[in-house]
Design a protein around this motif. Sequence first.
Motif, PDB file in Angstrom:
ATOM      1  N   ALA A  60       4.981  -3.078 -10.591  1.00  0.00           N
ATOM      2  CA  ALA A  60       6.395  -2.747 -10.775  1.00  0.00           C
ATOM      3  C   ALA A  60       6.579  -1.237 -10.943  1.00  0.00           C
ATOM      4  O   ALA A  60       7.502  -0.644 -10.361  1.00  0.00           O
ATOM      5  N   LEU A  61       5.689  -0.598 -11.697  1.00  0.00           N
ATOM      6  CA  LEU A  61       5.774   0.842 -11.925  1.00  0.00           C
ATOM      7  C   LEU A  61       5.653   1.621 -10.612  1.00  0.00           C
ATOM      8  O   LEU A  61       6.512   2.449 -10.284  1.00  0.00           O
ATOM      9  N   GLY A  62       4.601   1.342  -9.857  1.00  0.00           N
ATOM     10  CA  GLY A  62       4.402   2.065  -8.600  1.00  0.00           C
ATOM     11  C   GLY A  62       5.516   1.808  -7.607  1.00  0.00           C
ATOM     12  O   GLY A  62       6.016   2.739  -6.951  1.00  0.00           O
ATOM     13  N   GLY A  63       5.926   0.550  -7.473  1.00  0.00           N
ATOM     14  CA  GLY A  63       6.981   0.214  -6.523  1.00  0.00           C
ATOM     15  C   GLY A  63       8.303   0.862  -6.860  1.00  0.00           C
ATOM     16  O   GLY A  63       9.015   1.362  -5.969  1.00  0.00           O
TER      17      GLY A  63
ATOM     18  N   GLN B 296       0.828  -1.206   0.000  1.00  0.00           N
ATOM     19  CA  GLN B 296       0.000   0.000   0.000  1.00  0.00           C
ATOM     20  C   GLN B 296       0.863   1.257   0.000  1.00  0.00           C
ATOM     21  O   GLN B 296       0.714   2.133  -0.845  1.00  0.00           O
ATOM     22  N   VAL B 297       1.784   1.355   0.937  1.00  0.00           N
ATOM     23  CA  VAL B 297       2.597   2.561   1.093  1.00  0.00           C
ATOM     24  C   VAL B 297       3.617   2.692  -0.035  1.00  0.00           C
ATOM     25  O   VAL B 297       3.968   3.804  -0.440  1.00  0.00           O
ATOM     26  N   PHE B 298       4.077   1.574  -0.557  1.00  0.00           N
ATOM     27  CA  PHE B 298       5.094   1.615  -1.603  1.00  0.00           C
ATOM     28  C   PHE B 298       4.520   1.867  -2.992  1.00  0.00           C
ATOM     29  O   PHE B 298       5.243   1.813  -3.991  1.00  0.00           O
ATOM     30  N   GLY B 299       3.235   2.131  -3.109  1.00  0.00           N
ATOM     31  CA  GLY B 299       2.630   2.435  -4.396  1.00  0.00           C
ATOM     32  C   GLY B 299       2.379   1.232  -5.272  1.00  0.00           C
ATOM     33  O   GLY B 299       1.950   1.372  -6.420  1.00  0.00           O
ATOM     34  N   VAL B 300       2.656   0.023  -4.761  1.00  0.00           N
ATOM     35  CA  VAL B 300       2.481  -1.187  -5.568  1.00  0.00           C
ATOM     36  C   VAL B 300       1.008  -1.405  -5.890  1.00  0.00           C
ATOM     37  O   VAL B 300       0.636  -1.664  -7.047  1.00  0.00           O
ATOM     38  N   ASN B 301       0.147  -1.304  -4.888  1.00  0.00           N
ATOM     39  CA  ASN B 301      -1.284  -1.498  -5.114  1.00  0.00           C
ATOM     40  C   ASN B 301      -1.863  -0.438  -6.043  1.00  0.00           C
ATOM     41  O   ASN B 301      -2.652  -0.744  -6.940  1.00  0.00           O
ATOM     42  N   ALA B 302      -1.475   0.815  -5.817  1.00  0.00           N
ATOM     43  CA  ALA B 302      -2.005   1.902  -6.637  1.00  0.00           C
ATOM     44  C   ALA B 302      -1.542   1.786  -8.080  1.00  0.00           C
ATOM     45  O   ALA B 302      -2.309   2.037  -9.020  1.00  0.00           O
ATOM     46  N   GLY B 303      -0.267   1.406  -8.289  1.00  0.00           N
ATOM     47  CA  GLY B 303       0.237   1.217  -9.647  1.00  0.00           C
ATOM     48  C   GLY B 303      -0.472   0.091 -10.365  1.00  0.00           C
ATOM     49  O   GLY B 303      -0.850   0.216 -11.539  1.00  0.00           O
ATOM     50  N   ALA B 304      -0.668  -1.023  -9.660  1.00  0.00           N
ATOM     51  CA  ALA B 304      -1.386  -2.153 -10.268  1.00  0.00           C
ATOM     52  C   ALA B 304      -2.809  -1.756 -10.604  1.00  0.00           C
ATOM     53  O   ALA B 304      -3.332  -2.096 -11.684  1.00  0.00           O
ATOM     54  N   SER B 305      -3.463  -1.012  -9.720  1.00  0.00           N
ATOM     55  CA  SER B 305      -4.844  -0.581  -9.968  1.00  0.00           C
ATOM     56  C   SER B 305      -4.929   0.327 -11.189  1.00  0.00           C
ATOM     57  O   SER B 305      -5.847   0.197 -12.006  1.00  0.00           O
ATOM     58  N   LEU B 306      -3.966   1.246 -11.320  1.00  0.00           N
ATOM     59  CA  LEU B 306      -3.975   2.174 -12.449  1.00  0.00           C
ATOM     60  C   LEU B 306      -3.891   1.434 -13.780  1.00  0.00           C
ATOM     61  O   LEU B 306      -4.672   1.701 -14.706  1.00  0.00           O
ATOM     62  N   ILE B 307      -2.954   0.501 -13.892  1.00  0.00           N
ATOM     63  CA  ILE B 307      -2.780  -0.194 -15.160  1.00  0.00           C
ATOM     64  C   ILE B 307      -3.946  -1.156 -15.427  1.00  0.00           C
ATOM     65  O   ILE B 307      -4.388  -1.315 -16.581  1.00  0.00           O
TER      66      ILE B 307
ATOM     67  N   ILE C  43      19.243 -10.824  -3.973  1.00  0.00           N
ATOM     68  CA  ILE C  43      18.158 -10.991  -2.998  1.00  0.00           C
ATOM     69  C   ILE C  43      17.135  -9.877  -3.144  1.00  0.00           C
ATOM     70  O   ILE C  43      15.925 -10.115  -3.151  1.00  0.00           O
ATOM     71  N   ARG C  44      17.626  -8.639  -3.281  1.00  0.00           N
ATOM     72  CA  ARG C  44      16.712  -7.506  -3.428  1.00  0.00           C
ATOM     73  C   ARG C  44      15.916  -7.619  -4.733  1.00  0.00           C
ATOM     74  O   ARG C  44      14.707  -7.387  -4.761  1.00  0.00           O
ATOM     75  N   GLY C  45      16.594  -7.974  -5.822  1.00  0.00           N
ATOM     76  CA  GLY C  45      15.910  -8.088  -7.102  1.00  0.00           C
ATOM     77  C   GLY C  45      14.874  -9.193  -7.106  1.00  0.00           C
ATOM     78  O   GLY C  45      13.732  -9.006  -7.554  1.00  0.00           O
ATOM     79  N   PHE C  46      15.258 -10.370  -6.595  1.00  0.00           N
ATOM     80  CA  PHE C  46      14.337 -11.504  -6.562  1.00  0.00           C
ATOM     81  C   PHE C  46      13.189 -11.244  -5.590  1.00  0.00           C
ATOM     82  O   PHE C  46      12.028 -11.575  -5.864  1.00  0.00           O
ATOM     83  N   GLY C  47      13.507 -10.612  -4.448  1.00  0.00           N
ATOM     84  CA  GLY C  47      12.457 -10.259  -3.496  1.00  0.00           C
ATOM     85  C   GLY C  47      11.462  -9.281  -4.096  1.00  0.00           C
ATOM     86  O   GLY C  47      10.246  -9.416  -3.904  1.00  0.00           O
ATOM     87  N   GLY C  48      11.971  -8.290  -4.833  1.00  0.00           N
ATOM     88  CA  GLY C  48      11.084  -7.341  -5.502  1.00  0.00           C
ATOM     89  C   GLY C  48      10.188  -8.014  -6.524  1.00  0.00           C
ATOM     90  O   GLY C  48       8.999  -7.679  -6.653  1.00  0.00           O
ATOM     91  N   LEU C  49      10.735  -8.981  -7.259  1.00  0.00           N
ATOM     92  CA  LEU C  49       9.939  -9.724  -8.241  1.00  0.00           C
ATOM     93  C   LEU C  49       8.827 -10.506  -7.550  1.00  0.00           C
ATOM     94  O   LEU C  49       7.682 -10.550  -8.033  1.00  0.00           O
ATOM     95  N   LEU C  50       9.135 -11.113  -6.414  1.00  0.00           N
ATOM     96  CA  LEU C  50       8.116 -11.866  -5.667  1.00  0.00           C
ATOM     97  C   LEU C  50       7.008 -10.944  -5.167  1.00  0.00           C
ATOM     98  O   LEU C  50       5.826 -11.309  -5.191  1.00  0.00           O
ATOM     99  N   VAL C  51       7.383  -9.730  -4.729  1.00  0.00           N
ATOM    100  CA  VAL C  51       6.370  -8.763  -4.289  1.00  0.00           C
ATOM    101  C   VAL C  51       5.441  -8.405  -5.441  1.00  0.00           C
ATOM    102  O   VAL C  51       4.210  -8.332  -5.271  1.00  0.00           O
ATOM    103  N   ILE C  52       6.004  -8.190  -6.621  1.00  0.00           N
ATOM    104  CA  ILE C  52       5.193  -7.853  -7.794  1.00  0.00           C
ATOM    105  C   ILE C  52       4.228  -8.984  -8.118  1.00  0.00           C
ATOM    106  O   ILE C  52       3.045  -8.763  -8.416  1.00  0.00           O
ATOM    107  N   ILE C  53       4.702 -10.223  -8.059  1.00  0.00           N
ATOM    108  CA  ILE C  53       3.845 -11.374  -8.349  1.00  0.00           C
ATOM    109  C   ILE C  53       2.726 -11.498  -7.316  1.00  0.00           C
ATOM    110  O   ILE C  53       1.541 -11.626  -7.661  1.00  0.00           O
ATOM    111  N   LEU C  54       3.094 -11.442  -6.033  1.00  0.00           N
ATOM    112  CA  LEU C  54       2.113 -11.654  -4.966  1.00  0.00           C
ATOM    113  C   LEU C  54       1.083 -10.530  -4.913  1.00  0.00           C
ATOM    114  O   LEU C  54      -0.123 -10.784  -4.822  1.00  0.00           O
TER     115      LEU C  54
END
Length: 323
Positions: free
Chosen positions: A119-122, A83-94, A225-236
Amino acid sequence: MTLLLGVILFGVGLLLNVSLGTSDISVSTVIQALFFIDHSKDSLIVQQIRLPRVLVAVFIGANLAVAGAIMQAITRNPLANPQVFGVNAGASLIVVSSTVLLPQLTQQQLVYSAFLGAALGGLIVYYISDGGNARPAYLAIAGMTVHFFLSSLTQGLIMFNENTTDSVLYWLVGAIENRNWNHLKILLPWSIIGLVGAFLLSRSLTMLSMGDDMARSLGARVGFIRGFGGLLVIILAGCSVAVAGPIGFVGLLVPHIVRLMVGSDYRYVLPCSALFGAVLLIYADIISRYIAYPYESPIGIVTAMLGTPFFLYLAYKGGKSHE
């Protein structure tokens, strides 16, 4: 004890969720409907309406809680979450853009739009907050600014396409009403990929949470670790938003509570976050049915009521600690 408590809450919540609603069904009937197929009214309600809905809640709760835990590990910031990292808002926009501009897209195809938006929002918040390493109060300001900016673009798109306003506005609050087996089929494979990947990364996340220098001294590949973790966040987060909209604060609330119970070892934090994230959404779904009874409310209202005070407390605490 924590796992036992979570399993008990999960089992009780599952039965209550399937039993309660505009048409209450006895627990014995629910249990029978779960194991035996018949064509009675109550059995059909359980098997075709309530069971897929609660399973959608289970996986979305687990996804968002684990995504929040991963983000807090890779940024070492207690306020980091979808929510705070803009991931939800970015996904909603697209997703909304794809729905308005490309109405022929199927639900499965919208999942990829959600991944792109997440990915965009995050990434926007990640870079303006110094890789997520800014102090909690600054991250809160930066993240919510991006969140509201992207949300305003989403609202603008809706205003210019009134035909989709009602359904999309309800979805934007975060809702699992009317979710069925088809939605679960869309959600399930991505959830499994993301959750299994997170559990495999748990030891590395524990090292990363201790600091980059310490992680490197222990042999961890920090960048990977950071890259793979970020990818998992985008997927989840992406697959969850595509199916149920941007349900907020699950990824903030659950990991904090879990760390108080099991400590900071992510081999325990991640599975317990998945379990208690599922528990949170199961009970939030029950509460959402009675806010405006006999009408149902979006589940995102309940999680916002629970998460907003907690978010403000953490932001205040983070700001005071850096004064």
